[in-house]
Design an enzyme around this catalytic site. Structure first.
Site, PDB file in Angstrom:
ATOM      1  N   GLY A 164       0.829  -1.195   0.000  1.00 53.66           N
ATOM      2  CA  GLY A 164       0.000   0.000   0.000  1.00 53.66           C
ATOM      3  C   GLY A 164       0.866   1.248   0.000  1.00 53.66           C
ATOM      4  N   ASP A 177       2.227   1.072   8.824  1.00 49.49           N
ATOM      5  CA  ASP A 177       1.898   0.172   9.940  1.00 49.49           C
ATOM      6  C   ASP A 177       3.033   0.073  10.954  1.00 49.49           C
ATOM      7  OD1 ASP A 177      -0.364  -0.312   8.422  1.00 49.49           O
ATOM      8  OD2 ASP A 177       0.422  -2.175   7.579  1.00 49.49           O
ATOM      9  N   TYR A 232      -6.789   5.982   4.516  1.00 48.67           N
ATOM     10  CA  TYR A 232      -6.589   6.448   3.148  1.00 48.67           C
ATOM     11  C   TYR A 232      -6.183   7.923   3.131  1.00 48.67           C
ATOM     12  CZ  TYR A 232      -8.775   2.108   1.578  1.00 48.67           C
ATOM     13  OH  TYR A 232      -9.056   0.783   1.351  1.00 48.67           O
ATOM     14  N   LEU A 251      -4.218   9.227   5.153  1.00 51.98           N
ATOM     15  CA  LEU A 251      -2.873   9.329   5.711  1.00 51.98           C
ATOM     16  C   LEU A 251      -1.800   8.793   4.781  1.00 51.98           C
ATOM     17  CD1 LEU A 251      -3.683   7.899   9.278  1.00 51.98           C
ATOM     18  CD2 LEU A 251      -3.938  10.252   8.464  1.00 51.98           C
ATOM     19  N   ARG A 252      -2.083   7.732   4.055  1.00 45.39           N
ATOM     20  CA  ARG A 252      -1.009   7.000   3.383  1.00 45.39           C
ATOM     21  C   ARG A 252      -0.506   7.631   2.093  1.00 45.39           C
ATOM     22  NH1 ARG A 252      -3.661   1.356   1.189  1.00 45.39           N
ATOM     23  NH2 ARG A 252      -4.916   2.241  -0.488  1.00 45.39           N
TER      24      ARG A 252
END
Length: 463
Positions: A15, A137, A301, A303-304
């Site tokens: 991701g 993560d 979503y 944040l990434r």
């Protein structure tokens, strides 16, 4: 692009995470300055594992020199897994060889690290491979408990969201349930909750084995009741999405058949965990006459793909430089990490967990001082609440039930409460402290301001 020149290739898997473009830019620039031709493999392993070599792009200095400011991935990304089928792994190696690639940088989390390891093994030295650890993560086992890139930016922006929700919660007298990304670990949720000062944060690591959904619901209800007893009818609770994987399957029968990704992981974003909790909490709030409303919100979503903060930009430029240089000097088969300001390559083989056969995953250490500090600031029921008769009576009165009923409903929550943190533990062999006391005054001395010594007086002599 010269088909006869050996090339350095870069691909991103998994991701998105803030900082991918910074790694790509730094690696490509360093390699290009050394005379290498650099290409980007678009969409991770998606195309090359099928033998398709059309989805590539040149990475020149002019094309990548400013991409480090932006989020997302300049070369795309995917979760395609070349290790599930032998043919896909062989196709990946063959595709890279057809492109005249002799060096590969992979950017990704634990699954992409495993793919890099298997590709490195399969190539048999024909392609040198290094991996750059990336994930919001924060679950890769890095030296000195270092953070994976993207985590700091994700936490930074997550704290901003929670901060604003805390203002809204106070203004409107409601509760928010914020469920964060993070897969099976609680690093991101805990980082956001601790930094923002959320009312409480729940992560899967604090529950041993499986946990009943009702225990999670009761933990949040207990926090609501405790806040209500303080005259505060609002708050924000942060929960890690990985709690879903810890919940007893009997309690989540409605999500049977949920989709899984190419690496076998449950697509947690497909499960409306926040809404499931919201409905169960609403029942409890009605039962205990808690007047607040409750709103569920998922974040991840947002944040990434954020633009990286300077901390992540600086960190990832170092990772990209080290990755390109390590390959240029003939290295292979490692994960690129930084310890202090120094490169610390970790063997991809050594990073495999023998119990799973996959890349080692780092969980939150709930015995650590960092976690226990976070826990000490949370608003949640504790053993002290049940041992203090006045306090437990106050909590029971807040929701209009008897002390016995309150104990029966909630006391089980504190059975595994971690012991309080002591920075200076008791030691039976420690020498007793010596406390100096001022000398006692003579009985005839009057209390008052002590006299200070002045210059000595001398008696004049007669001439």
């Amino acid at each position: 692009m010269n088909p006869n020149v050996k090339k350095l290739a870069i691909l991103a898997g998994g991701g998105p995470a803030p900082g991918i473009n910074s790694v790509i830019g730094a690696a490509a620039i360093h390699a290009a300055l050394g005379g290498s031709e650099v290409i980007g493999i678009q969409d991770g392993f998606k195309w090359i594992m099928e033998g398709n070599i059309d989805h590539i792009m040149p990475l020149t200095i002019s094309s990548v020199s400013r991409i480090h400011f932006r989020g997302g991935s300049f070369i795309g990304i995917s979760r395609s897994n070349p290790t599930k089928r032998k043919a896909h792994l062989e196709n990946s190696v063959t595709s890279l060889l057809r492109l005249n690639v002799d060096r590969l940088i992979t950017i990704g989390g634990d699954d992409t690290a495993y793919s890099a390891h298997m590709l490195n093994e399969r190539s048999g030295g024909r392609i040198r491979v290094v991996h750059v650890p990336k994930t919001i993560d924060n679950d890769l086992d890095l030296p000195l408990y270092g953070n994976t890139f993207g985590f700091q930016t994700a936490r930074h922006n997550g704290v901003g969201i929670v901060r604003d929700l805390m203002v809204d919660a106070k203004t409107t007298s409601r509760w928010y349930l914020v469920v964060t990304m993070g897969r099976k670990v609680g690093h991101l949720a805990l980082g956001i909750g601790k930094a923002a000062g959320a009312a409480l944060t729940l992560i899967p690591e604090e529950f041993k084995g499986t946990v009943r959904l009702q225990e999670i619901v009761d933990t949040i209800l207990g926090a609501m009741i405790k806040r209500q007893s303080m005259g505060v009818p609002h708050g924000v609770a942060v929960l890690a999405e990985g709690l879903v994987e810890s919940i007893d399957p009997r309690d989540l029968a409605q999500i049977e058949g949920v989709e899984r990704d190419a690496h076998g992981h449950m697509r947690l974003d497909e499960i409306n965990f926040a809404d499931i909790l919201k409905d169960r909490l609403a029942e409890g709030m009605r039962k205990y006459h808690l007047g607040s409303s409750i709103v569920a919100k998922n974040i991840g979503y947002e944040l990434r793909c954020s633009d990286p903060i300077p901390l992540d930009m600086e960190y990832t430029r170092g990772l990209g430089y080290y990755a390109a240089k390590y390959l240029t000097e003939g290295g292979s088969g490692v994960m690129i990490t930084i310890e202090g300001d120094h490169l610390k390559p970790i063997s991809l083989t050594d990073n495999i967990d023998p119990s799973t056969g996959k890349t080692r995953v780092r969980m939150v250490d709930i015995s650590s001082e960092g976690y226990r500090i976070a826990r000490s600031y949370m608003i949640r029921l504790s053993k002290d609440d049940f041992e203090d008769l006045h306090q437990v009576a106050k909590l029971a009165a807040t929701v209009g039930i008897s002390i016995d009923e309150f104990r029966s409903s909630f006391s089980y929550l504190v059975a595994n409460e971690p012991p309080p943190l002591r920075l200076i533990p008791d030691s039976p062999t420690a020498a007793p402290k010596v406390v100096e006391t001022p000398p006692a005054k003579a009985p005839h001395e009057k209390p008052g301001k002590p006299k200070t010594a002045g210059p000595a007086k001398t008696k004049a002599r007669k001439p």
